[in-house]
Design a protein around this motif. Structure first.
Motif, PDB file in Angstrom:
ATOM      1  N   ASP A   2      11.608   3.434   7.527  1.00 22.92           N
ATOM      2  CA  ASP A   2      11.317   3.375   8.952  1.00 22.92           C
ATOM      3  C   ASP A   2       9.817   3.512   9.211  1.00 22.92           C
ATOM      4  OD1 ASP A   2      10.607   6.091   8.985  1.00 22.92           O
ATOM      5  OD2 ASP A   2      12.584   6.738   9.636  1.00 22.92           O
ATOM      6  N   THR A   3       9.438   3.323  10.461  1.00 29.89           N
ATOM      7  CA  THR A   3       8.028   3.298  10.840  1.00 29.89           C
ATOM      8  C   THR A   3       7.307   4.590  10.499  1.00 29.89           C
ATOM      9  OG1 THR A   3       8.541   1.772  12.625  1.00 29.89           O
ATOM     10  CG2 THR A   3       6.473   2.964  12.796  1.00 29.89           C
ATOM     11  N   LEU A   4       7.940   5.723  10.739  1.00 29.50           N
ATOM     12  CA  LEU A   4       7.302   7.003  10.462  1.00 29.50           C
ATOM     13  C   LEU A   4       7.057   7.182   8.974  1.00 29.50           C
ATOM     14  CD1 LEU A   4       6.211   9.573  11.709  1.00 29.50           C
ATOM     15  CD2 LEU A   4       8.489  10.550  11.557  1.00 29.50           C
ATOM     16  N   ASP A   5       8.034   6.830   8.143  1.00 21.62           N
ATOM     17  CA  ASP A   5       7.853   6.902   6.689  1.00 21.62           C
ATOM     18  C   ASP A   5       6.725   5.990   6.247  1.00 21.62           C
ATOM     19  OD1 ASP A   5       9.900   8.717   6.261  1.00 21.62           O
ATOM     20  OD2 ASP A   5      11.378   7.179   5.769  1.00 21.62           O
ATOM     21  N   LEU A   6       6.741   4.760   6.754  1.00 23.10           N
ATOM     22  CA  LEU A   6       5.724   3.787   6.383  1.00 23.10           C
ATOM     23  C   LEU A   6       4.335   4.277   6.772  1.00 23.10           C
ATOM     24  CD1 LEU A   6       5.134   0.960   5.235  1.00 23.10           C
ATOM     25  CD2 LEU A   6       5.419   0.069   7.542  1.00 23.10           C
ATOM     26  N   LYS A   7       4.201   4.763   7.974  1.00 22.32           N
ATOM     27  CA  LYS A   7       2.905   5.233   8.471  1.00 22.32           C
ATOM     28  C   LYS A   7       2.383   6.399   7.632  1.00 22.32           C
ATOM     29  CE  LYS A   7       0.745   7.214  12.556  1.00 22.32           C
ATOM     30  NZ  LYS A   7       0.970   7.690  13.921  1.00 22.32           N
ATOM     31  N   GLY A   8       3.236   7.338   7.323  1.00 26.05           N
ATOM     32  CA  GLY A   8       2.819   8.531   6.610  1.00 26.05           C
ATOM     33  C   GLY A   8       2.515   8.315   5.146  1.00 26.05           C
ATOM     34  N   LYS A   9       3.115   7.320   4.540  1.00 24.90           N
ATOM     35  CA  LYS A   9       2.993   7.138   3.099  1.00 24.90           C
ATOM     36  C   LYS A   9       2.278   5.856   2.709  1.00 24.90           C
ATOM     37  CE  LYS A   9       7.218   9.700   2.509  1.00 24.90           C
ATOM     38  NZ  LYS A   9       8.629   9.666   2.226  1.00 24.90           N
ATOM     39  N   TRP A  10       1.765   5.129   3.662  1.00 20.06           N
ATOM     40  CA  TRP A  10       1.263   3.806   3.363  1.00 20.06           C
ATOM     41  C   TRP A  10       0.102   3.801   2.378  1.00 20.06           C
ATOM     42  CZ3 TRP A  10       2.968  -0.473   2.407  1.00 20.06           C
ATOM     43  CH2 TRP A  10       2.164  -1.589   2.277  1.00 20.06           C
ATOM     44  N   ASN A  11      -0.827   4.738   2.475  1.00 18.72           N
ATOM     45  CA  ASN A  11      -1.966   4.743   1.546  1.00 18.72           C
ATOM     46  C   ASN A  11      -1.517   4.890   0.098  1.00 18.72           C
ATOM     47  OD1 ASN A  11      -3.989   4.286   3.406  1.00 18.72           O
ATOM     48  ND2 ASN A  11      -4.260   6.444   3.837  1.00 18.72           N
ATOM     49  N   ILE A  12      -0.507   5.703  -0.135  1.00 20.88           N
ATOM     50  CA  ILE A  12       0.030   5.881  -1.487  1.00 20.88           C
ATOM     51  C   ILE A  12       0.750   4.611  -1.930  1.00 20.88           C
ATOM     52  CG2 ILE A  12       1.711   7.166  -2.882  1.00 20.88           C
ATOM     53  CD1 ILE A  12       1.073   9.574  -0.975  1.00 20.88           C
ATOM     54  N   LEU A  13       1.601   4.083  -1.067  1.00 21.22           N
ATOM     55  CA  LEU A  13       2.364   2.890  -1.404  1.00 21.22           C
ATOM     56  C   LEU A  13       1.461   1.682  -1.610  1.00 21.22           C
ATOM     57  CD1 LEU A  13       5.386   3.240   1.027  1.00 21.22           C
ATOM     58  CD2 LEU A  13       5.395   3.547  -1.439  1.00 21.22           C
ATOM     59  N   LYS A  14       0.378   1.605  -0.853  1.00 21.48           N
ATOM     60  CA  LYS A  14      -0.527   0.468  -0.947  1.00 21.48           C
ATOM     61  C   LYS A  14      -1.060   0.297  -2.368  1.00 21.48           C
ATOM     62  CE  LYS A  14      -4.377   0.745   1.385  1.00 21.48           C
ATOM     63  NZ  LYS A  14      -5.449   0.626   2.394  1.00 21.48           N
ATOM     64  N   GLY A  15      -1.415   1.385  -3.018  1.00 21.79           N
ATOM     65  CA  GLY A  15      -1.898   1.310  -4.394  1.00 21.79           C
ATOM     66  C   GLY A  15      -0.836   0.793  -5.345  1.00 21.79           C
ATOM     67  N   LYS A  16       0.395   1.224  -5.157  1.00 24.54           N
ATOM     68  CA  LYS A  16       1.490   0.767  -6.013  1.00 24.54           C
ATOM     69  C   LYS A  16       1.787  -0.715  -5.783  1.00 24.54           C
ATOM     70  CE  LYS A  16       3.636   5.296  -6.409  1.00 24.54           C
ATOM     71  NZ  LYS A  16       4.833   6.099  -6.180  1.00 24.54           N
ATOM     72  N   VAL A  17       1.697  -1.144  -4.534  1.00 27.67           N
ATOM     73  CA  VAL A  17       1.929  -2.545  -4.208  1.00 27.67           C
ATOM     74  C   VAL A  17       0.853  -3.407  -4.865  1.00 27.67           C
ATOM     75  CG1 VAL A  17       1.890  -4.226  -2.317  1.00 27.67           C
ATOM     76  CG2 VAL A  17       3.168  -2.094  -2.054  1.00 27.67           C
ATOM     77  N   LYS A  18      -0.391  -2.970  -4.811  1.00 23.27           N
ATOM     78  CA  LYS A  18      -1.494  -3.741  -5.399  1.00 23.27           C
ATOM     79  C   LYS A  18      -1.373  -3.811  -6.922  1.00 23.27           C
ATOM     80  CE  LYS A  18      -5.633  -3.663  -3.370  1.00 23.27           C
ATOM     81  NZ  LYS A  18      -6.872  -3.091  -2.798  1.00 23.27           N
ATOM     82  N   GLN A  19      -0.798  -2.794  -7.549  1.00 25.80           N
ATOM     83  CA  GLN A  19      -0.588  -2.839  -8.986  1.00 25.80           C
ATOM     84  C   GLN A  19       0.399  -3.943  -9.355  1.00 25.80           C
ATOM     85  OE1 GLN A  19       0.681   1.059 -10.212  1.00 25.80           O
ATOM     86  NE2 GLN A  19      -1.326   1.970  -9.873  1.00 25.80           N
ATOM     87  N   GLY A  34       1.985   0.084  15.180  1.00 31.81           N
ATOM     88  CA  GLY A  34       2.648  -0.833  16.091  1.00 31.81           C
ATOM     89  C   GLY A  34       2.728  -2.254  15.568  1.00 31.81           C
ATOM     90  N   LYS A  35       2.154  -2.508  14.398  1.00 32.37           N
ATOM     91  CA  LYS A  35       2.136  -3.860  13.832  1.00 32.37           C
ATOM     92  C   LYS A  35       2.906  -3.929  12.519  1.00 32.37           C
ATOM     93  CE  LYS A  35      -0.964  -5.649  16.730  1.00 32.37           C
ATOM     94  NZ  LYS A  35      -0.962  -6.934  17.376  1.00 32.37           N
ATOM     95  N   GLU A  36       3.928  -3.106  12.392  1.00 32.52           N
ATOM     96  CA  GLU A  36       4.704  -3.067  11.157  1.00 32.52           C
ATOM     97  C   GLU A  36       5.326  -4.421  10.842  1.00 32.52           C
ATOM     98  OE1 GLU A  36       5.305  -0.828  13.692  1.00 32.52           O
ATOM     99  OE2 GLU A  36       4.338   0.915  12.822  1.00 32.52           O
ATOM    100  N   ASP A  37       5.778  -5.134  11.881  1.00 33.48           N
ATOM    101  CA  ASP A  37       6.400  -6.435  11.662  1.00 33.48           C
ATOM    102  C   ASP A  37       5.427  -7.402  10.997  1.00 33.48           C
ATOM    103  OD1 ASP A  37       8.862  -5.723  12.680  1.00 33.48           O
ATOM    104  OD2 ASP A  37       8.393  -6.400  14.711  1.00 33.48           O
ATOM    105  N   GLU A  38       4.168  -7.366  11.404  1.00 35.16           N
ATOM    106  CA  GLU A  38       3.164  -8.236  10.784  1.00 35.16           C
ATOM    107  C   GLU A  38       2.957  -7.863   9.322  1.00 35.16           C
ATOM    108  OE1 GLU A  38      -0.524  -8.712  12.893  1.00 35.16           O
ATOM    109  OE2 GLU A  38       0.530  -8.778  14.811  1.00 35.16           O
ATOM    110  N   LEU A  39       2.920  -6.576   9.033  1.00 32.79           N
ATOM    111  CA  LEU A  39       2.749  -6.121   7.656  1.00 32.79           C
ATOM    112  C   LEU A  39       3.922  -6.582   6.796  1.00 32.79           C
ATOM    113  CD1 LEU A  39       1.348  -4.510   5.419  1.00 32.79           C
ATOM    114  CD2 LEU A  39       2.482  -2.469   6.306  1.00 32.79           C
ATOM    115  N   TYR A  40       5.130  -6.364   7.291  1.00 30.69           N
ATOM    116  CA  TYR A  40       6.304  -6.816   6.541  1.00 30.69           C
ATOM    117  C   TYR A  40       6.262  -8.330   6.345  1.00 30.69           C
ATOM    118  CZ  TYR A  40       8.651  -2.265   6.806  1.00 30.69           C
ATOM    119  OH  TYR A  40       8.985  -0.948   6.669  1.00 30.69           O
TER     120      TYR A  40
END
Length: 63
Positions: A2-19, A34-40
């Motif tokens: 959900d949005t709250l999880d994504l917002k709170g953890k995005w910096n950590i997840l971003k590194g894993k996604v880039k790997q 507010g732009k989660e849909d664009e990110l997805y």
């Protein structure tokens, strides 16, 4: 994920996604509140996954 999880953890997840997908840029992975849909959508386009697959994949990365 959900949005709250994504917002709170995005910096950590971003590194894993880039790997996994090195061709993703910081601009591709920019989280704007507010732009989660664009990110997805950007993740779907770059990875070839469906929206649900992207959400599930991000949730799995968070484990």
């Amino acid at each position: 994920m959900d949005t709250l999880d994504l917002k709170g953890k995005w910096n950590i997840l971003k590194g894993k996604v880039k790997q996994k997908y090195a061709d993703l840029t910081d601009d591709d992975l920019l989280y704007i509140e507010g732009k989660e849909d664009e990110l997805y959508g950007r993740l779907q386009e770059k990875t070839g996954k469906t929206r649900e697959e992207v959400k599930s994949w991000l949730k799995d990365l968070d484990k």
